[in-house]
Design an enzyme around this catalytic site. Structure first.
Site, PDB file in Angstrom:
ATOM      1  N   VAL A   8       1.043  -1.234   0.176  1.00  0.00           N
ATOM      2  CA  VAL A   8       0.096  -0.060  -0.012  1.00  0.00           C
ATOM      3  C   VAL A   8       0.804   1.225   0.187  1.00  0.00           C
ATOM      4  O   VAL A   8       0.790   2.153  -0.658  1.00  0.00           O
ATOM      5  CB  VAL A   8      -0.983  -0.132   1.129  1.00  0.00           C
ATOM      6  CG1 VAL A   8      -1.853   1.266   1.254  1.00  0.00           C
ATOM      7  CG2 VAL A   8      -1.966  -1.110   1.256  1.00  0.00           C
ATOM      8  N   TYR A   9       2.064   1.114   0.774  1.00  0.00           N
ATOM      9  CA  TYR A   9       3.027   2.237   0.788  1.00  0.00           C
ATOM     10  C   TYR A   9       3.431   2.645  -0.554  1.00  0.00           C
ATOM     11  O   TYR A   9       3.584   3.754  -1.330  1.00  0.00           O
ATOM     12  CB  TYR A   9       4.113   2.236   1.650  1.00  0.00           C
ATOM     13  CG  TYR A   9       4.984   3.056   1.959  1.00  0.00           C
ATOM     14  CD1 TYR A   9       4.733   4.289   2.520  1.00  0.00           C
ATOM     15  CD2 TYR A   9       6.164   3.216   1.023  1.00  0.00           C
ATOM     16  CE1 TYR A   9       5.629   5.378   2.636  1.00  0.00           C
ATOM     17  CE2 TYR A   9       7.232   4.053   1.193  1.00  0.00           C
ATOM     18  CZ  TYR A   9       6.866   5.282   1.937  1.00  0.00           C
ATOM     19  OH  TYR A   9       7.969   6.266   2.072  1.00  0.00           O
TER      20      TYR A   9
END
Length: 269
Positions: A154-155
């Protein structure tokens, strides 16, 4: 773009490289330094620390995951202070987990802060820069926006989005003939506490002071894209020329990138 007598706004400016860049802005002669951060105590401590330096320091407590708060605070800044000359979108968060371990809140908040916020903030201040036909926007992204990495899905997604938007904005300003300089920064892990516990076998963990200095110089030199320590062209060239399995083997066994987050702890609140 120099900092002398300029108005500079830095998000996430009460800690880490954001705070260092704020100090360096004042040391370079900035007339006004505006700091946005969610940490109210950090803002007060930073203002007290920087009061010894020349230049006016104005702080705002802002949750940049909230677009309405961004828009409202930006309007206050424009009404009370005026036009921003240099905008540094630095605020960011990381959650180091396998994707299936993320909560829906993890996903929403990381995308909101790392990707959506920099667009909303820039959108709030860009029209005045365009009207004056001068300004600088520096977006602190990440090398995670260039290379896929386990426990950073997600980062990485948020940073891939940030890089794509940032450089597209640069091309738009060029196409429109505007002297608005967009700088996209893509650093490796920085030793600020945000990535406590990460490991790196070959590539050095970046130290905050010299990293902040390189970013400041990139803004001054109107650098388009800066990746560190591996240069942007090397990463893209390797990805383009090498078969995926060979590229992955090099990232895994030579650079050790895919194991970097195994012992990730992050900043402990």
């Amino acid at each position: 773009m120099n900092f002398n007598n300029k108005t500079v706004l830095i998000t996430g400016g009460a800690s880490g490289i954001g705070k260092i860049m704020g100090r360096k802005s004042l040391e370079r002669g900035a007339a006004k330094l505006i700091i946005w951060d969610i940490n109210e105590k950090g803002l007060a401590d930073t203002k007290a620390e920087f009061d010894r330096l020349a230049g006016e320091i104005i702080t705002y407590k802002v949750d940049v995951s909230n677009s309405e708060e961004i828009i409202n605070t930006a309007q206050v800044v424009k009404d009370k202070i005026g036009t921003i000359d240099v905008l540094i979108n630095n605020a960011g968060i990381v959650v180091g987990k396998y994707f299936h371990e993320h909560t829906h809140l993890d996903i929403s908040r990381m995308m909101a802060i790392n990707a959506d916020a920099i667009m909303h903030i820039t959108r709030a201040f860009l029209p005045e820069m365009m009207q004056r036909n001068i300004g600088s926007v520096c977006n602190i992204c990440s090398s995670a926006g260039l290379i896929s990495n386990p426990k950073m899905s997600v980062y990485a997604a948020s940073k891939w989005a940030a890089i794509g938007w940032s450089d597209s904005l640069r091309l738009e300003m060029k196409q429109l003939g505007k002297r608005i300089y967009i700088t996209t920064i893509m650093p490796f892990y920085i030793n600020t506490g945000m990535f406590d516990g990460v490991k790196s076998s070959i590539l050095p963990i970046l130290e905050p002071e010299p990293t902040a200095e390189r970013i400041m110089k990139a803004i001054e030199h109107k650098t388009k894209m800066l990746a560190m320590p591996l240069p942007y062209w090397f990463i893209r060239l390797s990805q383009g020329l090498l078969p995926i399995r060979i590229f992955e083997w090099i990232m895994q066994h030579i650079f050790g990138i895919y194991d970097g987050m195994k012992e990730f702890k992050g900043r402990q609140s």
